[in-house]
Design an enzyme around this catalytic site. Structure first.
Site, PDB file in Angstrom:
ATOM      1  N   CYS A  80       0.957  -1.143  -0.093  1.00  0.00           N
ATOM      2  CA  CYS A  80       0.206  -0.134   0.055  1.00  0.00           C
ATOM      3  C   CYS A  80       1.051   1.307  -0.038  1.00  0.00           C
ATOM      4  O   CYS A  80       1.615   1.341   0.944  1.00  0.00           O
ATOM      5  CB  CYS A  80      -0.811  -0.012   1.067  1.00  0.00           C
ATOM      6  N   CYS A 105       0.213   3.776   2.835  1.00  0.00           N
ATOM      7  CA  CYS A 105       0.552   3.104   3.980  1.00  0.00           C
ATOM      8  C   CYS A 105       2.142   3.740   4.276  1.00  0.00           C
ATOM      9  O   CYS A 105       2.629   3.898   5.186  1.00  0.00           O
ATOM     10  CB  CYS A 105       0.536   1.585   4.101  1.00  0.00           C
TER      11      CYS A 105
END
Length: 122
Positions: A30, A33
């Site tokens: 991600c 993230c």
């Protein structure tokens, strides 16, 4: 304080403890993230009185499902065992600091009173 890795075994004990606990739900693939991770780590070093937890949603899929995580990163904040904030999306450093200060400023007696009122039978 450094970030602690939370698992299905340690999650409940960690978030129900006294004080403030932040939980970052993430995955290695991600991009947002990965952008948020250094911001989160910096905050964990700055706020040593707060527990900063991290859940890898790939490794803890069942836990993520139980927590109804549908988008990552998601930040959850617990205070004295009560979920007081949950929001998907990477926060900038200033946004994370605002959330932390808002949680510090909460009147937990009032929060618990409101929860009790909501749980009363009609």
């Amino acid at each position: 304080m450094t970030t602690v890795t939370l698992t299905a075994e340690s999650f409940a004990d960690t978030v129900t403890a006294e004080g403030i606990t932040l939980v970052d739900w993430w995955a290695s693939w991600c991009g947002p993230c990965r952008q948020f991770a250094p911001i989160y780590e910096t905050a964990s070093a700055k706020h040593e009185d707060i527990t900063f937890g991290s859940v890898n949603t790939e490794e803890e899929q069942q836990l993520a499902a139980q927590a109804q995580i549908t988008s990552i990163p998601t930040l959850m904040v617990f205070r004295d065992g009560v979920l007081v904030f949950s929001q998907p999306g990477a926060l900038p450093e200033s946004g994370l600091e605002q959330v932390i200060q808002a949680v510090r400023d909460l009147d937990m007696d009032d929060v618990k009173r409101q929860i009790a009122e909501q749980e009363k039978p009609a």
